[in-house]
Design a protein around this motif. Structure first.
Motif, PDB file in Angstrom:
ATOM      1  N   ARG A 119      56.121  27.153  56.980  1.00 18.55           N
ATOM      2  CA  ARG A 119      56.066  28.549  56.551  1.00 18.55           C
ATOM      3  C   ARG A 119      56.289  28.680  55.045  1.00 18.55           C
ATOM      4  NH1 ARG A 119      57.954  33.943  57.678  1.00 18.55           N
ATOM      5  NH2 ARG A 119      56.650  35.097  56.194  1.00 18.55           N
ATOM      6  N   TYR A 120      57.225  27.923  54.491  1.00 17.29           N
ATOM      7  CA  TYR A 120      57.530  28.035  53.064  1.00 17.29           C
ATOM      8  C   TYR A 120      56.393  27.479  52.205  1.00 17.29           C
ATOM      9  CZ  TYR A 120      62.220  29.322  54.530  1.00 17.29           C
ATOM     10  OH  TYR A 120      63.286  29.970  55.103  1.00 17.29           O
ATOM     11  N   PRO A 135      66.278  31.217  48.780  1.00 17.63           N
ATOM     12  CA  PRO A 135      66.029  32.400  49.623  1.00 17.63           C
ATOM     13  C   PRO A 135      65.310  31.991  50.916  1.00 17.63           C
ATOM     14  CG  PRO A 135      65.360  32.805  47.354  1.00 17.63           C
ATOM     15  CD  PRO A 135      65.634  31.330  47.463  1.00 17.63           C
ATOM     16  N   LEU A 136      65.639  32.668  52.014  1.00 21.35           N
ATOM     17  CA  LEU A 136      65.079  32.321  53.310  1.00 21.35           C
ATOM     18  C   LEU A 136      63.949  33.266  53.707  1.00 21.35           C
ATOM     19  CD1 LEU A 136      68.318  31.532  55.346  1.00 21.35           C
ATOM     20  CD2 LEU A 136      66.841  29.954  54.095  1.00 21.35           C
ATOM     21  N   LEU A 137      63.016  32.717  54.476  1.00 19.93           N
ATOM     22  CA  LEU A 137      61.939  33.499  55.068  1.00 19.93           C
ATOM     23  C   LEU A 137      62.173  33.593  56.573  1.00 19.93           C
ATOM     24  CD1 LEU A 137      58.816  31.913  53.304  1.00 19.93           C
ATOM     25  CD2 LEU A 137      59.929  34.086  52.752  1.00 19.93           C
ATOM     26  N   GLU A 138      61.651  34.632  57.176  1.00 20.79           N
ATOM     27  CA  GLU A 138      61.792  34.796  58.611  1.00 20.79           C
ATOM     28  C   GLU A 138      60.679  34.052  59.330  1.00 20.79           C
ATOM     29  OE1 GLU A 138      61.623  38.990  58.217  1.00 20.79           O
ATOM     30  OE2 GLU A 138      63.748  39.251  58.697  1.00 20.79           O
ATOM     31  N   GLU A 139      61.054  33.320  60.369  1.00 28.11           N
ATOM     32  CA  GLU A 139      60.038  32.679  61.186  1.00 28.11           C
ATOM     33  C   GLU A 139      59.273  33.754  61.932  1.00 28.11           C
ATOM     34  OE1 GLU A 139      60.535  30.073  64.945  1.00 28.11           O
ATOM     35  OE2 GLU A 139      60.630  28.696  63.254  1.00 28.11           O
ATOM     36  N   PHE A 196      52.274  26.373  68.106  1.00 28.33           N
ATOM     37  CA  PHE A 196      53.673  26.721  68.344  1.00 28.33           C
ATOM     38  C   PHE A 196      54.367  27.094  67.042  1.00 28.33           C
ATOM     39  CE2 PHE A 196      52.591  23.082  71.156  1.00 28.33           C
ATOM     40  CZ  PHE A 196      52.596  23.741  72.369  1.00 28.33           C
ATOM     41  N   PRO A 197      55.474  27.839  67.124  1.00 27.00           N
ATOM     42  CA  PRO A 197      56.310  28.075  65.945  1.00 27.00           C
ATOM     43  C   PRO A 197      56.960  26.777  65.472  1.00 27.00           C
ATOM     44  CG  PRO A 197      56.786  29.645  67.699  1.00 27.00           C
ATOM     45  CD  PRO A 197      55.943  28.566  68.299  1.00 27.00           C
ATOM     46  N   GLY A 227      63.896  35.072  63.801  1.00 28.58           N
ATOM     47  CA  GLY A 227      64.989  34.395  63.130  1.00 28.58           C
ATOM     48  C   GLY A 227      64.505  33.755  61.850  1.00 28.58           C
ATOM     49  N   TYR A 228      65.438  33.194  61.081  1.00 23.21           N
ATOM     50  CA  TYR A 228      65.072  32.576  59.818  1.00 23.21           C
ATOM     51  C   TYR A 228      64.462  31.197  60.037  1.00 23.21           C
ATOM     52  CZ  TYR A 228      67.388  36.252  57.205  1.00 23.21           C
ATOM     53  OH  TYR A 228      67.730  37.460  56.672  1.00 23.21           O
TER      54      TYR A 228
END
Length: 323
Positions: free
Chosen positions: A223-224, A117-121, A237-238, A150-151
């Motif tokens: 992030r994960y 499963p993906l998370l959103e950035e 930064f992202p 976005g993801y």
């Protein structure tokens, strides 16, 4: 961001080589599956699942930044002719889609982002805007706190995801080579179990940490990892930003955050100049430390047999020392 003209030149050279039959000499073992992986995590999971039954090639050279990678004609031929092509599937390797649209794969492909499963950035408080972000979402302007852009593609940074991806790679190898299917499944299960054991060690560590706030004077492609272990984070930064120089406001915010919350360590990631982290640490009288995201490795680490597990074990030891 990829250089389109160079990629087109590489594709033209590939077509010329193919048309003239001037292919590189085949020195692969015909009894082994051939796997090409774009990034180190995919390479490592395939190496573990394939064992002695597969030849695995890392496409991204050690120490190379995936966002600016330029595939060579030899790379394109390797992708075209392998049994299994593993790639991230995120926006930092959109050059892969260009290759896949231009060649006929002999084998199959698997995207890591399709395995979990993906998370959103997201942007968090104090983080530089995505206004100059090297992403497909460059058109987003004046982003607000927590706004989605976005993801997030860095799925492997969660050990739970890494274990799931390893099993998915083992399953795909078994489909391609059913005669050795049980061996691939056993290899993948063994490595996934090692990752899961490490995951429990991380969980045990963070269970004993009351304040889990981390400050990165760098990009934040974790992030994960942060989601799995309930970590509050602040960063310059992202995760996929190509920026290297944050604004004075960002540096001031992170510096104040370190001071106010008495955070003992400012973190940076591999292949970073860590100048921002150094600046914040100097201003606050704190220390800096490396957190390896495992996106890529140095030539020395690769030659020494570094793995996802060994790099994450190194991260855990650093957390124990610096947190």
């Amino acid at each position: 961001m990829k250089n389109v003209s160079l990629l087109c030149a590489a594709m033209a050279m590939l077509l010329a080589l193919s048309a003239c039959g001037q292919r590189p000499a085949e020195d692969r073992d015909p009894d082994k599956l051939t796997v090409v992986a774009t990034v180190f995590p995919a390479y490592d999971f395939a190496r573990a699942a394939g064992g002695d039954l597969a030849e695995v090639q890392l496409l991204l050279p050690p120490g190379t930044e995936s966002h600016s990678y330029e595939p060579t004609p030899a790379d394109i031929l390797a992708v075209q002719d392998c049994d299994l092509f593993l790639y991230l599937g995120g926006e930092s390797d959109t050059w892969v889609e260009t290759i896949l649209e231009s060649v006929d794969l002999r084998g199959e492909s698997l995207r890591m982002v399709d395995c979990v499963p993906l998370l959103e950035e997201e942007t968090v408080e104090g983080m530089e805007s995505h206004e100059d972000h090297d992403h497909a979402h460059e058109e987003a302007e004046d982003l607000g706190l927590g706004e989605v852009v976005g993801y997030d593609e860095h799925v492997w940074t969660s050990p739970q995801n890494a274990a799931a991806i390893t099993r998915a790679v083992g399953d795909r190898l078994a489909e391609l080579d059913p005669e050795n299917g049980e061996a691939y499944a056993a290899n993948a299960a063994d490595y996934a179990a090692q990752i899961e054991a490490l995951d429990r060690e991380f969980a045990d560590f963070f269970d004993g940490v009351e304040d889990r706030t981390m400050v990165f004077g760098d990009r934040f492609p974790l992030r994960y990892f942060a989601e799995e272990f309930d970590i509050d984070y602040y960063a310059a930064f992202p995760g996929c930003s190509t920026q290297t120089e944050p604004s004075a406001a960002t540096i001031a915010f992170l510096t104040d955050k370190v001071r106010q919350e008495q955070i003992p360590t400012v973190w940076y990631i591999e292949f970073s100049s860590h100048l921002v982290a150094d600046s914040i640490a100097e201003a606050t009288g704190t220390q800096t430390a490396l957190f390896h995201t495992c996106h890529n490795v140095s030539a020395e680490d690769l030659a020494a047999g570094a793995t996802y597990v060994s790099l994450m074990e190194r991260n855990l030891e650093t957390l124990r020392e610096k947190f």
